[in-house]
Every structure is written in C-alpha cells, then in structure tokens.
Design an enzyme around this catalytic site. Structure first.
Site, PDB file in Angstrom:
ATOM      1  N   VAL A   1      36.303  42.501  39.305  1.00 40.24           N
ATOM      2  CA  VAL A   1      35.317  41.800  40.155  1.00 40.24           C
ATOM      3  C   VAL A   1      33.948  42.411  39.894  1.00 40.24           C
ATOM      4  CG1 VAL A   1      34.645  41.242  42.531  1.00 40.24           C
ATOM      5  CG2 VAL A   1      37.070  41.392  41.936  1.00 40.24           C
TER       6      VAL A   1
ATOM      7  N   GLY B   1      26.571  34.208  26.026  1.00 44.98           N
ATOM      8  CA  GLY B   1      27.777  35.036  26.115  1.00 44.98           C
ATOM      9  C   GLY B   1      28.286  35.276  27.529  1.00 44.98           C
TER      10      GLY B   1
ATOM     11  N   GLU C   1      33.261  32.088  30.016  1.00 48.13           N
ATOM     12  CA  GLU C   1      34.617  32.351  29.538  1.00 48.13           C
ATOM     13  C   GLU C   1      34.843  31.525  28.272  1.00 48.13           C
ATOM     14  OE1 GLU C   1      37.171  34.319  31.388  1.00 48.13           O
ATOM     15  OE2 GLU C   1      35.276  34.975  32.182  1.00 48.13           O
TER      16      GLU C   1
ATOM     17  N   ASP D   1      37.822  30.902  37.882  1.00 50.57           N
ATOM     18  CA  ASP D   1      37.491  32.318  37.655  1.00 50.57           C
ATOM     19  C   ASP D   1      37.164  32.991  39.000  1.00 50.57           C
ATOM     20  OD1 ASP D   1      36.587  34.607  35.867  1.00 50.57           O
ATOM     21  OD2 ASP D   1      34.704  34.179  36.900  1.00 50.57           O
TER      22      ASP D   1
ATOM     23  N   LYS E   1      38.960  36.154  41.621  1.00 51.40           N
ATOM     24  CA  LYS E   1      38.193  37.273  42.191  1.00 51.40           C
ATOM     25  C   LYS E   1      38.255  37.257  43.721  1.00 51.40           C
ATOM     26  CE  LYS E   1      35.176  37.259  38.144  1.00 51.40           C
ATOM     27  NZ  LYS E   1      33.979  36.658  37.541  1.00 51.40           N
TER      28      LYS E   1
ATOM     29  N   GLY F   1      29.388  41.202  30.807  1.00 54.24           N
ATOM     30  CA  GLY F   1      28.696  41.937  29.741  1.00 54.24           C
ATOM     31  C   GLY F   1      29.596  43.052  29.240  1.00 54.24           C
TER      32      GLY F   1
HETATM   33  N1  HSE Z   1      32.673  34.236  32.756  1.00 61.45           N
HETATM   34  C1  HSE Z   1      32.524  35.198  33.821  1.00 61.45           C
HETATM   35  C2  HSE Z   1      31.160  34.969  34.453  1.00 61.45           C
HETATM   36  C3  HSE Z   1      32.649  36.591  33.280  1.00 61.45           C
HETATM   37  O1  HSE Z   1      30.415  34.081  33.992  1.00 61.45           O
HETATM   38  O2  HSE Z   1      30.833  35.627  35.427  1.00 61.45           O
HETATM   39  C4  HSE Z   1      33.302  37.579  34.181  1.00 61.45           C
HETATM   40  O3  HSE Z   1      34.517  37.153  34.755  1.00 61.45           O
END
Ligand code: HSE
Length: 348
Positions: free
Chosen positions: A153, A207, A210, A221, A225, A323
């Site tokens: 998280v 970047g 996902e 996602d 969390k 990151g």
């Molecule tokens: N793809 C996720 C985000 C990365 O954009 O926060 C971390 O889970």
C-alpha cells in the site's frame, strides 16, 4: 554488526532498485546497525544464481538484456524458485515477482515456502496480503519469523506500520485514501480537458500504470489495497470481493471540468469505515470532493491516506504510491522491521 542474507525472488524493477541501494549505500546500512548480503537471485528471464558468500551486485546489475545466469558459478538458466527459497542460506526472502492480482500467484506460493522454511519474508506484492493475509501472518508466527508487506500500500510511504505502531493508542474509526497514482493522474489530466484514453496512455508512458491499466482505472488495484487497510488498520476480515468497487471508466472530461468549476475535484477514493454494529464496510468509488477535504488537493500520481481518529481527528499521510526506488524503500523499511524484531526493539 549483524549481516542478513537475502534471496531476491524476481529481478525486475523493484528488486533491481533494492540491489542498487545495497550496492551504492553501504554507509546507510552501517548507520542502521546491519549489513545486507544477497546470496540468491531468481528471475523468470535470467534463471537462478546462488552464491552463499555473496553475489557481486555490480556484476549482475551490469548484465546485458537477455543475459542468463547459466554458466556463472552457482548459476542456472532455470529460476528454481522453490529450491532456492527453501534451501538457500538466506535469512530473508525478498519477494517482488510479477504476480496475478486475481489469485496472488506465484507470490503466495513463494511466501508460503519461505515461511515454512523459517525465513522472514518482505514483499511488495499486494496479492499475498490481500488474499491470504491472516493465514500467512499466522504461518509466520508459527515459525517465529516476520511477514512484512509495507510496500503493498503506497509503496515506501509509511502507512501500514505507521498505523500499527504510531496510531495504536487511538481509536481509528475509518480510513479513506487515494491509493492509485494512475487514476489520480488521469483524473487530473482530464481536468485540463484530455480524454480518459489519452490520459491513460500518458500514465503508461510515465510508468505509473499496471501492465493491464484496467486494474488502475476499474478500481481493482485499489480494491486490494482497501482490503489490506481494512484488515490491518481496522482489524476486519475482508476479502477483496467484499469491497464494493466502481472505477473511473465512466467519468467524462465534462464531469471533471464541471466539478472543478464548482470547487470540487473528482478522486477515486478507497475507504473502509467501522459501522455502529462494529462491522467494517469497504468501498472503492469515484467521489467529487469539496475543496476543504484533506484528499482534494492530492494531485498527479501522488497517493494519500486519511485516518479518522478519535483523539487527533483526521491524520493524513501523502507521498509516492509507486516507482521502483520508492517501492524498494518499502522493502528496506520491512528489513528494518525484521531487524528490530530479531533484536527485540520496540520498532518491530
Ligand atoms: N499502478 C499502481 C498505481 C502502482 O498507479 O498506483 C502501485 O500499485
């Protein structure tokens, strides 16, 4: 000085960033009172490398794309994950493989093998904690080792351990968060009139997203969390499917621009709240927050969590949620927690 031997399972962005930290920042570890040695690395592409005396990280980090560990002393073209996890001399298994958010594999098996072998586990994968958190924590307790997953998280931004330790004397009534950088970035870009598709393409380029950005945009996602937060912070026993989830896919640039004109900002909010009867309700949904809300000003790919507490009122933590180096720092903070627990310090 204690030396911990690490097995790095998966050698993608996050574990490479951890290897770079170990290669470049030995002084930092000295100050922490321990030293780190990598004794095994496994990776789907590279194979496996086991060297009990310590792997030369500068060498493996410099290997060209498409290289293999085959031919190196202790090297093989096969990942041999189970054998390495169970039998290497590592004290701590660092799990950062590419893992399915649906069944948590292969990370869940890696965590189980390591705990059964009496090795501490630190992982950035959400699947093991969200899907099997209680089972794996109890397996860790049974074997006298730690199962730490701070990076699941908000990457290295302290949330889980902060709540467990620093908020322990408070009654936490609920938790609300911006827990996905991609969707927050996308909603911000839509405030400038960009379409959802264009903004997602930008987030992929940067970047944040996902591999499958529908997990970011559709809310799944965040759902993982929120399940972790509900269970860790509010002591619930929720599975991801218990979290009612709506993503931002139906929010239009018009909605976002109109809300901005009215002083409100659309955010994808994950929340878990304790109800009157003691149960915990958890949801993920887009909300147009008023300007004064603690999460309304969180922009770009930044994440934030606001804890609703009895004695302090709202306590908000914000910082990066993704990151490679930021997530590698979560692994380091987990290793610090393992060190503290083995030395009996209060920081465990
Ligand atoms: N793809 C996720 C985000 C990365 O954009 O926060 C971390 O889970």
């Amino acid at each position: 000085m204690t030396t911990y031997s690490l097995a790095l399972i998966g050698f993608g962005g996050v574990n490479r960033a951890l290897a770079e930290l170990i290669r470049d920042h030995s002084g930092r570890f000295e100050a922490l009172g321990f030293d780190l040695k990598v004794v095994a690395i496994t990776d789907l592409g590279l194979g496996s490398l086991v060297q009990a005396e310590g792997i030369d990280l500068a060498h493996v980090l410099a290997l060209p794309r498409g290289a293999s560990f085959e031919g190196m002393p202790g090297g093989s073209a096969e990942p041999r994950n189970e054998e390495v996890i169970r039998n290497s001399t590592a004290d701590i298994v660092v799990e950062a493989t590419f893992t399915s958010p649906v069944d948590g594999e292969p990370a869940v098996s890696h965590v189980r093998w390591a705990l059964e072998a009496g090795k501490h586990v630190v992982t950035t994968n959400k699947g093991p904690a969200a899907l099997y958190g209680e089972e794996l924590s109890s397996l860790a307790r049974k074997h006298g080792v730690r199962f730490e997953f701070e990076g699941a998280v908000m990457s290295g931004t302290p949330v889980l351990r902060l709540a467990r330790q620093m908020l322990a004397g408070l009654e936490v009534k609920g938790v609300q968060g911006i827990l996905n950088g991609t969707s927050n970035y996308v909603l911000g870009q839509m405030e400038t009139g960009l379409s959802l598709g264009q903004a997602v393409a930008d987030a992929q380029e940067l970047g944040y997203a996902e591999a499958d950005p529908t997990a970011d945009i559709g809310g799944s996602d965040v759902r993982l969390k929120v399940a972790i937060l509900a269970n860790e912070v509010l002591g619930a026993d929720l599975k991801p499917e218990d979290v009612t989830t709506t993503g931002i896919q139906d929010i239009t640039p018009d909605d976002v621009v109109r809300a901005l004109g009215e002083g409100r900002r659309w955010k994808l909010i994950g929340q878990a709240t304790r109800l009157e009867d003691g149960s915990v309700e958890a949801t993920v949904s887009p909300l147009a927050l008023p300007a004064g809300h603690p999460l309304a000003g969180i922009s770009g790919a930044t994440n934030a969590v606001a804890f609703d507490t009895d004695l302090l009122g709202p306590v908000t933590v914000s910082g990066p949620g993704a990151g490679r180096t930021e997530t590698a720092y979560a692994l380091l903070s987990d290793i610090i927690a393992v060190d503290a627990s083995t030395k009996g310090s209060v920081h465990a």
